[in-house]
Scaffold this motif. Sequence first.
Motif, PDB file in Angstrom:
ATOM      1  N   PRO A 396      22.014  33.743  15.790  1.00  0.00           N
ATOM      2  CA  PRO A 396      21.206  35.164  15.200  1.00  0.00           C
ATOM      3  C   PRO A 396      22.044  36.306  15.477  1.00  0.00           C
ATOM      4  N   ASP A 397      23.406  36.850  16.764  1.00  0.00           N
ATOM      5  CA  ASP A 397      23.398  37.207  17.336  1.00  0.00           C
ATOM      6  C   ASP A 397      24.949  37.098  16.649  1.00  0.00           C
ATOM      7  N   GLY A 398      25.740  35.751  16.087  1.00  0.00           N
ATOM      8  CA  GLY A 398      27.612  36.247  15.617  1.00  0.00           C
ATOM      9  C   GLY A 398      28.008  35.146  16.512  1.00  0.00           C
ATOM     10  N   ALA A 399      27.769  34.473  17.383  1.00  0.00           N
ATOM     11  CA  ALA A 399      28.425  34.075  18.823  1.00  0.00           C
ATOM     12  C   ALA A 399      29.451  32.900  18.069  1.00  0.00           C
ATOM     13  N   TYR A 400      28.548  31.642  17.228  1.00  0.00           N
ATOM     14  CA  TYR A 400      29.426  30.657  16.115  1.00  0.00           C
ATOM     15  C   TYR A 400      30.084  31.537  15.160  1.00  0.00           C
ATOM     16  N   VAL A 401      29.719  31.926  14.517  1.00  0.00           N
ATOM     17  CA  VAL A 401      31.301  32.589  13.544  1.00  0.00           C
ATOM     18  C   VAL A 401      32.497  34.076  14.405  1.00  0.00           C
ATOM     19  N   ARG A 402      31.696  34.511  15.231  1.00  0.00           N
ATOM     20  CA  ARG A 402      32.548  35.410  16.052  1.00  0.00           C
ATOM     21  C   ARG A 402      33.945  33.934  16.675  1.00  0.00           C
ATOM     22  N   ARG A 403      33.216  33.054  17.169  1.00  0.00           N
ATOM     23  CA  ARG A 403      34.086  32.509  17.641  1.00  0.00           C
ATOM     24  C   ARG A 403      35.064  31.622  16.861  1.00  0.00           C
ATOM     25  N   TYR A 404      34.793  31.296  15.800  1.00  0.00           N
ATOM     26  CA  TYR A 404      35.746  30.571  14.882  1.00  0.00           C
ATOM     27  C   TYR A 404      36.435  31.044  14.045  1.00  0.00           C
ATOM     28  N   VAL A 405      35.967  32.574  13.624  1.00  0.00           N
ATOM     29  CA  VAL A 405      36.336  33.671  12.223  1.00  0.00           C
ATOM     30  C   VAL A 405      36.841  35.185  12.967  1.00  0.00           C
ATOM     31  N   PRO A 406      37.938  35.072  13.376  1.00  0.00           N
ATOM     32  CA  PRO A 406      38.440  36.395  14.574  1.00  0.00           C
ATOM     33  C   PRO A 406      38.624  37.443  13.922  1.00  0.00           C
ATOM     34  N   LEU A 408      35.863  38.647  12.226  1.00  0.00           N
ATOM     35  CA  LEU A 408      34.763  39.638  12.351  1.00  0.00           C
ATOM     36  C   LEU A 408      34.462  39.140  13.693  1.00  0.00           C
ATOM     37  N   ALA A 409      35.128  39.030  14.646  1.00  0.00           N
ATOM     38  CA  ALA A 409      34.755  39.797  16.116  1.00  0.00           C
ATOM     39  C   ALA A 409      34.289  40.834  16.167  1.00  0.00           C
ATOM     40  N   ALA A 410      34.480  42.217  15.543  1.00  0.00           N
ATOM     41  CA  ALA A 410      34.479  43.163  16.368  1.00  0.00           C
ATOM     42  C   ALA A 410      32.612  43.334  15.529  1.00  0.00           C
ATOM     43  N   LEU A 411      32.062  42.381  14.634  1.00  0.00           N
ATOM     44  CA  LEU A 411      30.736  42.818  14.056  1.00  0.00           C
ATOM     45  C   LEU A 411      29.705  42.500  14.748  1.00  0.00           C
ATOM     46  N   SER A 412      28.950  42.746  15.000  1.00  0.00           N
ATOM     47  CA  SER A 412      27.438  42.540  15.403  1.00  0.00           C
ATOM     48  C   SER A 412      27.368  41.249  14.225  1.00  0.00           C
ATOM     49  N   GLY A 413      25.865  40.224  15.532  1.00  0.00           N
ATOM     50  CA  GLY A 413      25.365  39.645  14.464  1.00  0.00           C
ATOM     51  C   GLY A 413      24.423  39.600  13.320  1.00  0.00           C
ATOM     52  N   ALA A 414      23.797  40.789  13.108  1.00  0.00           N
ATOM     53  CA  ALA A 414      23.356  42.020  11.854  1.00  0.00           C
ATOM     54  C   ALA A 414      24.150  41.759  10.686  1.00  0.00           C
ATOM     55  N   GLU A 415      25.587  43.005  11.221  1.00  0.00           N
ATOM     56  CA  GLU A 415      26.367  42.788  10.599  1.00  0.00           C
ATOM     57  C   GLU A 415      27.304  42.041  10.366  1.00  0.00           C
ATOM     58  N   ILE A 416      27.068  40.595  10.991  1.00  0.00           N
ATOM     59  CA  ILE A 416      27.907  39.515  10.278  1.00  0.00           C
ATOM     60  C   ILE A 416      26.785  39.167   9.246  1.00  0.00           C
ATOM     61  N   HIS A 417      25.592  39.026   9.223  1.00  0.00           N
ATOM     62  CA  HIS A 417      24.890  38.309   8.714  1.00  0.00           C
ATOM     63  C   HIS A 417      23.640  39.194   7.471  1.00  0.00           C
ATOM     64  N   ALA A 418      24.567  40.707   7.186  1.00  0.00           N
ATOM     65  CA  ALA A 418      24.418  41.626   6.314  1.00  0.00           C
ATOM     66  C   ALA A 418      24.454  40.796   4.910  1.00  0.00           C
ATOM     67  N   PRO A 419      23.807  40.321   3.746  1.00  0.00           N
ATOM     68  CA  PRO A 419      23.866  40.807   2.497  1.00  0.00           C
ATOM     69  C   PRO A 419      25.511  40.397   2.266  1.00  0.00           C
ATOM     70  N   TRP A 420      26.204  39.181   1.624  1.00  0.00           N
ATOM     71  CA  TRP A 420      27.203  39.069   1.616  1.00  0.00           C
ATOM     72  C   TRP A 420      28.491  39.512   0.566  1.00  0.00           C
ATOM     73  N   ARG A 421      27.676  40.421  -0.292  1.00  0.00           N
ATOM     74  CA  ARG A 421      28.660  41.173  -0.643  1.00  0.00           C
ATOM     75  C   ARG A 421      28.849  42.613  -0.361  1.00  0.00           C
ATOM     76  N   LEU A 422      30.087  42.629   1.015  1.00  0.00           N
ATOM     77  CA  LEU A 422      30.529  43.346   1.253  1.00  0.00           C
ATOM     78  C   LEU A 422      31.465  44.052   0.239  1.00  0.00           C
ATOM     79  N   ASP A 423      31.604  45.294   0.196  1.00  0.00           N
ATOM     80  CA  ASP A 423      32.735  45.728  -0.756  1.00  0.00           C
ATOM     81  C   ASP A 423      34.156  46.088   0.081  1.00  0.00           C
ATOM     82  N   ARG A 424      33.704  46.525   1.320  1.00  0.00           N
ATOM     83  CA  ARG A 424      34.543  46.215   1.933  1.00  0.00           C
ATOM     84  C   ARG A 424      34.905  45.303   3.650  1.00  0.00           C
ATOM     85  N   PRO A 425      35.518  44.483   2.609  1.00  0.00           N
ATOM     86  CA  PRO A 425      35.813  43.196   4.322  1.00  0.00           C
ATOM     87  C   PRO A 425      36.386  43.616   4.995  1.00  0.00           C
TER      88      PRO A 425
END
Length: 442
Positions: A396-406, A408-425
Amino acid sequence: MSTVILLYTRDLRVHDHPALHEAVRRGDRVVPLFVLDPEILSRSARNRIHYLRDALADLRAALRTRGGDLVLRTGDTVTETLRTAERTGAGAVFLTRDVSAAAQRRHRRLVDEGGRARVDVREFPGVCVVPPLDLTPAGGDHYKVFTPFWRAWERREWRAAVPTPRRVPGPGDIPVGRLPGASLLGQGRGELSPDVQHGGETAARKRMKAWLAGPIGDYEERHDALAAAATSRLGADLRFGCVSPLELARAARDHPKGAAFVRQLAWRDFHHQVTAAFPEIARRDYRPRSTRWRTDRDGFDAWREGRTGVPIIDAGMRQLRHEGFMHNRARMLTAAFLTRELRVHWVHGGDHFHALLADGDIANNYGNWQWIAGTGNDTRPNRSFNLLRQARRFDPDGAYVRRYVPELAALSGAEIHAPWRLDRPPGGYPPPITAAEGPSGG
């Protein structure tokens, strides 16, 4: 004087080892033997070979403290075993029963060729809690669905753990051979992960005791939390037999909050009894279906490398490459993405996992891949996985993603798990891939 060869395969321990116990009880001389078989090594992950080297060194030390030794040979397992029997005058070969297609072929050859050489071959339990195919349903050769297997498994009276021998009669004047060096890694598949787990019974038993002393109590509530250290990490120890599954299950069963973990050990036994009856599990659909698989080289490569543009998937795939391990929930999600979203055949995904996992086990790895793909033992073959919902629930807080996908390290869990279709990743992170519309195929 009677001589018994104890053929070690993936049972690299001295605690609760029925074949070792019986060899010591019956033999005036015991020859513990491990054969470094190039054909097997060529199919093994470098991460497993790394673990194997540790395990063999630890096993030799354990046998030497008991007056014995570990004999090491290189070559075809059956040929080297019977050659050692001839040289030592052994009249029997004891080994632990296994279930893979290769293990079944090895056993048939040992019995056939050993019979011609007047060498008795006997198998013993030890790879599972309940030996494969000891539980069979009325009118069938194995359980095809987990729940009835689980009920029968729970009712089954487990064997007693055998004592650890205080003394192992030495193998005599036979040359024991050197422990394999780092060059052995060159025979394996895949890359060597920088944080792969070290092996051997001594380290495995420390991990088991630490797990049983506390963390197991939170397993039921926390085992799916991707960022938490809430799983046992005993998979490789079980795969190489450095921990006895029976000893572990007995201890977990006696723990007031151990039931959920014991159920996972039952799942392990379930896949082993399926594989014993269906040894082609790594190559053929257990339940053939009319799935139209796609050939998607680019998509498959992106999945392997952790650059699909789907954060939870990329985190899992990068953990696999970095550690030779992946959290079980992430294994489910990454497998679902490959087979359900990209529609790439489960064999390719299973093979990639098997080339990296330190705990890579034919029965569990490919059994679980077929379960996810809908060709295995799942009673709901059309089961769907909402990956975004799963990510929000288990990270929920994106800690797992931030650990392995640097990236996205600056994003919050809500931002990481927003719909994937980000216009500007962010940070050069790739946009999400979609299924190729290429031809159906393998």
